[in-house]
Design an enzyme around this catalytic site. Structure first.
Site: not given
Ligand code: IDC
Length: 455
Positions: A288, A380
């Site tokens: 991302e 994702e």
């Molecule tokens: C989130 C995880 C969470 C973690 C956070 C930071 O669910 O447990 O603390 O990342 O690392 C994304 C990202 C993905 C995120 C997810 C939800 O690719 O890493 O995971 N998310 O926030 N993009 C949009 C949402």
């Protein structure tokens, strides 16, 4: 594990043998090498050579010499070091495949410009095949089998390639892959075990397993070799189960992929060399990007993709997009900036991510518009908000599923884990307990995804 690997190898060798050209004679108890054409096009083809150690002891190096007819040249190779003298090409091991145990084998591959097949093959200075058996007549035909309808996702679809704005299987049919993403593999090792992956492959019937390797947040940057090994091992687990493996270089913070450019080159050089001969590996080079222009993302992609292609020329690569892979929408832009300035490579798709409780009609409209011009993959998504937590938005999730199904866009759900957040498919404690089977450990999101993926 050992037993399964052997079975896979036997299958690979059997397939190779089916389109193998025999060259010369050799006593049975020595090294041999077989040549097989894997795919071909107008004025070129891709081939694989398998070096077999038929002796009763380990060998620690090998050398294959191939001579091609005039006008036919080898343009690139992988899993071997290549040198050329006139029309003769010499291949020697790369560091990890020099040693071949007794009875084992290794393979390397190459791309040929021209249609001529090798006229001579030597392995360790001797002819590539044995005299004790009559030489089978050389076969240069490529397998043109009709598409199988049963088997694992990889058995049915084989090597994928981008066809127009869609993803196609090796028989030229458009495919929509459905599967699950890991959470950060640095945090949930107990969620990715033989038992959990058996359930994903056999019970959920997933086509796809996305391996999310964070680069920061205690990820790759803290132990490059260790994380590369972990990713490689998970790719092997997906392969054993006939699933596609999506290797996710999970950049998130900072959002500029250039920050991790050298790490990406190192990582992708290693994983693409290791998996070059597999049909089931897809490369996602930047999870991302955020806070950077599309031009900067493209600049990163144009440097990383050639590293992968040098090893694995036919692997599909997926490029993250601006604004957390929103095609730019979350940063006030849209997909036109990509259409007007695509990355400088073919066989590429663009990532779109959504979280159903946060991203609704305006995002769906942009996906529908973009899909007319760009090959898209939802590498994702969540059923909840973009925080990864909160309640499942069933209505928005179903609207997304309907759109993706209609456009045949593949997807991987965040996450196949038991994290304490609404996006996780399993309830906390599931992974330590190893209770992945059935529906008893599922969250609401997990139940929705299991139904969708199995359907
Ligand atoms: C989130 C995880 C969470 C973690 C956070 C930071 O669910 O447990 O603390 O990342 O690392 C994304 C990202 C993905 C995120 C997810 C939800 O690719 O890493 O995971 N998310 O926030 N993009 C949009 C949402």
């Amino acid at each position: 594990m050992k037993r399964r690997t052997a079975a896979v190898l036997t299958t690979v060798l059997a397939v190779a043998a089916a389109s193998t050209a025999a060259f010369f004679a050799l006593p049975a108890s020595a090294e041999t090498a077989t040549f097989a054409v894997q795919s071909s096009w107008n004025n070129g083809y891709q081939a694989q050579v398998t070096v077999n150690n038929n002796t009763s002891s380990q060998i620690t190096t090998w050398k294959v010499e191939l001579t091609l007819p005039a006008g036919t040249t080898i343009t690139q190779s992988w899993n071997a070091a290549q040198a050329a003298s006139g029309n003769t090409y010499t291949f020697t091991p790369v560091n990890w495949n020099a040693t071949i145990a007794a009875g084992a084998s290794t393979s390397f591959g190459f791309i040929v410009n021209g249609t001529g097949r090798p006229t001579s093959c030597l392995v360790n200075g001797q002819a590539c095949t044995g005299t004790t058996n009559p030489s089978p007549s050389p076969s240069t035909s490529v397998s043109t089998s009709t598409p199988p309808t049963t088997g694992t996702p990889v058995q049915v679809n084989g090597q994928l390639r981008v066809c127009g704005t869609k993803l196609c299987n090796e028989h030229g049919q458009a495919v929509q892959l459905k599967g699950m993403s890991t959470h950060g593999i640095q945090w949930f090792p107990n969620c990715y075990t033989d038992a959990s992956l058996d359930v994903l492959a056999n019970e959920w019937s997933a086509d796809l397993f996305r391996i999310s390797m964070y680069v920061q947040e205690q990820g790759y940057e803290t132990d490059p070799a260790g994380f590369t090994t972990r990713v490689n091992n998970l790719v092997e687990e997906a392969t054993e189960r006939g699933m596609y493996a999506l290797i996710d270089f999970h950049i998130l913070t900072p959002g500029d992929p250039a920050f991790n450019l050298e790490r990406a080159k190192t990582f992708f050089a290693q994983v693409s060399a290791r998996h070059a001969n597999k049909k089931n590996v897809i490369y996602e080079i930047a999870n991302e990007p955020n806070g950077v222009s599309w031009a900067q993302i493209k600049n990163y992609a144009d440097q990383v993709i050639p590293v992968i292609r040098a090893n694995d020329p036919d692997g599909v690569v997926i490029v993250g997009t601006r604004g957390w892979s929103s095609l730019g929408v979350s940063e006030g832009s849209n997909s036109s900036e990509i259409v007007n300035n695509p990355v400088s490579a073919s066989n590429v798709m663009y990532a779109f991510h959504y979280y159903a409780a946060s991203h609704k009609d305006n995002y769906r409209a942009e996906v529908e518009r973009a899909a007319a011009s760009l090959p898209l993959f939802v590498t994702e998504f969540g059923t909840v908000t973009y925080t990864g937590d909160g309640a499942v938005d069933v209505a928005s999730s179903n609207a997304w599923f309907d759109l993706l199904d209609r456009l045949k866009i593949g997807y991987a759900n965040w996450t196949y884990s038991d994290a304490s957040e609404g996006s996780a498919a399993f309830r906390p404690g599931t992974c330590n307990a190893g209770s992945f089977a059935g529906t008893g450990s599922l969250t609401e999101s997990g139940a929705l995804l299991r139904n969708r993926i199995r359907a």
